[in-house]
Design a protein around this motif. Structure first.
Motif, short mmCIF file in Angstrom:
data_model
loop_
_atom_site.label_atom_id
_atom_site.label_comp_id
_atom_site.label_asym_id
_atom_site.label_seq_id
_atom_site.Cartn_x
_atom_site.Cartn_y
_atom_site.Cartn_z
N LEU A 50 -31.98 -1.80 -48.39
CA LEU A 50 -33.56 -1.17 -48.48
C LEU A 50 -33.27 -0.07 -47.51
O LEU A 50 -34.04 1.05 -47.82
N ALA A 51 -32.74 -0.45 -46.42
CA ALA A 51 -32.73 0.98 -45.33
C ALA A 51 -32.06 2.07 -45.86
O ALA A 51 -32.49 3.37 -45.65
N ASN A 52 -31.10 1.81 -46.62
CA ASN A 52 -29.85 3.08 -47.09
C ASN A 52 -30.63 3.53 -47.99
O ASN A 52 -30.84 4.88 -48.38
N ASN A 62 -43.54 3.78 -50.95
CA ASN A 62 -44.69 2.78 -51.39
C ASN A 62 -45.14 2.28 -50.06
O ASN A 62 -44.54 1.52 -49.15
N PRO A 63 -46.68 2.74 -49.78
CA PRO A 63 -47.04 2.31 -48.50
C PRO A 63 -47.02 0.94 -48.35
O PRO A 63 -47.41 0.17 -49.06
N LEU A 64 -47.01 0.46 -47.02
CA LEU A 64 -47.58 -0.89 -46.64
C LEU A 64 -48.80 -1.28 -46.53
O LEU A 64 -49.72 -0.35 -46.58
N HIS A 65 -49.19 -2.38 -46.69
CA HIS A 65 -50.65 -2.89 -46.51
C HIS A 65 -50.52 -3.67 -45.48
O HIS A 65 -49.93 -4.79 -45.28
N HIS A 81 -42.91 -6.43 -45.65
CA HIS A 81 -42.24 -6.94 -44.55
C HIS A 81 -40.77 -6.61 -44.79
O HIS A 81 -40.28 -6.16 -43.34
N ARG A 82 -40.28 -6.33 -45.83
CA ARG A 82 -38.82 -5.78 -45.87
C ARG A 82 -38.80 -4.49 -45.38
O ARG A 82 -37.89 -3.82 -44.74
N ARG A 83 -40.02 -3.72 -46.11
CA ARG A 83 -39.90 -2.39 -45.66
C ARG A 83 -39.93 -1.80 -43.87
O ARG A 83 -39.42 -1.22 -43.43
N ARG A 84 -40.76 -2.98 -43.38
CA ARG A 84 -41.08 -2.71 -41.90
C ARG A 84 -39.59 -3.21 -41.34
O ARG A 84 -39.13 -2.29 -40.13
N LEU A 85 -38.95 -4.30 -41.83
CA LEU A 85 -37.75 -4.57 -41.03
C LEU A 85 -36.48 -3.24 -41.34
O LEU A 85 -35.93 -3.04 -40.41
N ALA A 86 -36.77 -2.65 -42.61
CA ALA A 86 -35.90 -1.70 -42.99
C ALA A 86 -36.01 -0.24 -41.78
O ALA A 86 -35.27 0.28 -41.48
N THR A 87 -37.33 -0.16 -41.56
CA THR A 87 -37.62 0.89 -40.57
C THR A 87 -37.17 0.44 -39.31
O THR A 87 -36.74 1.67 -38.64
N VAL A 102 -44.85 4.99 -40.09
CA VAL A 102 -44.77 4.32 -41.61
C VAL A 102 -45.88 4.51 -42.35
O VAL A 102 -47.22 4.11 -41.57
N PRO A 103 -45.97 4.95 -43.63
CA PRO A 103 -47.23 5.07 -44.28
C PRO A 103 -47.65 3.65 -44.67
O PRO A 103 -47.02 2.88 -45.17
N CYS A 104 -49.15 3.56 -44.36
CA CYS A 104 -49.79 2.34 -44.37
C CYS A 104 -51.16 2.36 -45.02
O CYS A 104 -51.84 3.22 -44.97
#
Length: 300
Positions: A50-52, A62-65, A81-87, A102-104
């Protein structure tokens, strides 16, 4: 959010107008201010992949909620949660500081804990490729939350309506929901472990869950359990006959006859536990043997 709103919103997609409103609500938050939800039971795998993907795209599309926590500048992740870990991977492992903000979308914090948990499930289920085990876990979590939510509103959801609601939310058939609920409640631990590993298909696990526990345990020990075999055993229980010694109990003769290779008698199995020399240690033993009766020795 009430029950009517929940049902009304199921399956609705964002209109262009809704999307414009969403864009205006986006805020960029430092990744270190984002905290994982302790209630999140979804797996967070393939983070590097996902990070790649985010790196190739140049940003998180896609923003996090999130929701604001009591502490200053801390937010709990509802979706993403996966986008947070990828960041975290991009910034701390690869040193790419441009991804630290991070867009939220910050959701309304003035709702109950139950509603937050429902929101977490409702916002995550469309983002996943489910295994049957994932779906089974989510069904039970969703059922418990909906029951609690309805109770707080002074309502009660009948079982059939509950199944229909869960079916609509998850986009699976009511039959599939019923099967997974039966597997979760009735399958013995040994068989459920195989199901969770993907070694038992839903169809086989569902049929096994309807059998007595001792039969399930024996089937769980076998390497390859065929649906036809389980159905055959199940059919034996449909044609139940009464014990000739006690007509208030059931005879296991047909079932035992099909399990000869798993029995440990000193001779051919008679099919009747009252005449068996190893009945008291047999997993197929029926309950028709008096507790004070000693095993009958058979000719060797």
């Amino acid at each position: 959010m009430n029950m009517d709103d929940l049902l009304k919103d199921i399956g609705q997609k964002n209109t262009p107008q809704t999307k414009r409103k969403t864009v205006s609500r986006i805020r960029y938050l430092n990744y270190m201010d984002l905290k994982p939800s302790p209630y999140n039971f979804y797996e967070t795998t393939d983070i590097e992949t996902l990070a790649n993907a985010i790196l190739l795209a140049g940003e998180i599309k896609n923003p996090l909620h999130v929701r604001k926590l009591g502490k200053l500048n801390e937010y709990e992740v509802i979706e993403g949660h996966r986008r947070r870990l990828a960041t975290i991977y991009l910034v701390e492992k690869l040193g790419l500081e441009q991804f630290k903000d991070v867009p939220c979308i910050i959701e309304d914090a003035n709702i109950s804990e139950i509603e937050w948990k429902l929101n977490l499930i409702l916002s995550n289920f469309t983002q996943r490729n489910y295994t049957d085990q994932d779906a089974m876990t989510e069904i039970e979590e969703l059922k418990a939350l909906l029951e609690q939510f309805a109770k707080e509103k002074g309502e009660k959801i009948p079982a059939l309506e509950m199944r229909e609601i869960i079916s609509s939310i998850m986009g699976v058939s009511k039959t599939k929901v019923a099967q997974l609920q039966s597997i979760n409640r009735n399958l013995v631990p040994e068989a459920k472990e195989k199901f969770e590993k993907g070694e038992l298909p839903v169809s086989v696990a569902n049929e096994m869950a309807m059998l007595p526990q001792e039969v399930q345990q024996d089937l769980a020990e076998q390497e390859d359990v065929k649906l036809s075999r389980v159905k055959e055993i199940k059919e034996d229980f449909k044609g139940k006959t009464k014990c000739k010694y006690d007509d208030s109990k059931i005879c296991h003769t047909k079932l035992i006859a099909k399990q000869q290779e798993h029995l440990q008698t000193n001779g051919p199995c008679s099919g009747c536990c009252r005449l068996c020399d190893h009945a008291h240690g047999c997993r197929y033993r029926c309950e028709n043997i008096p507790s004070d009766q000693k095993p009958v020795e058979q000719p060797k």
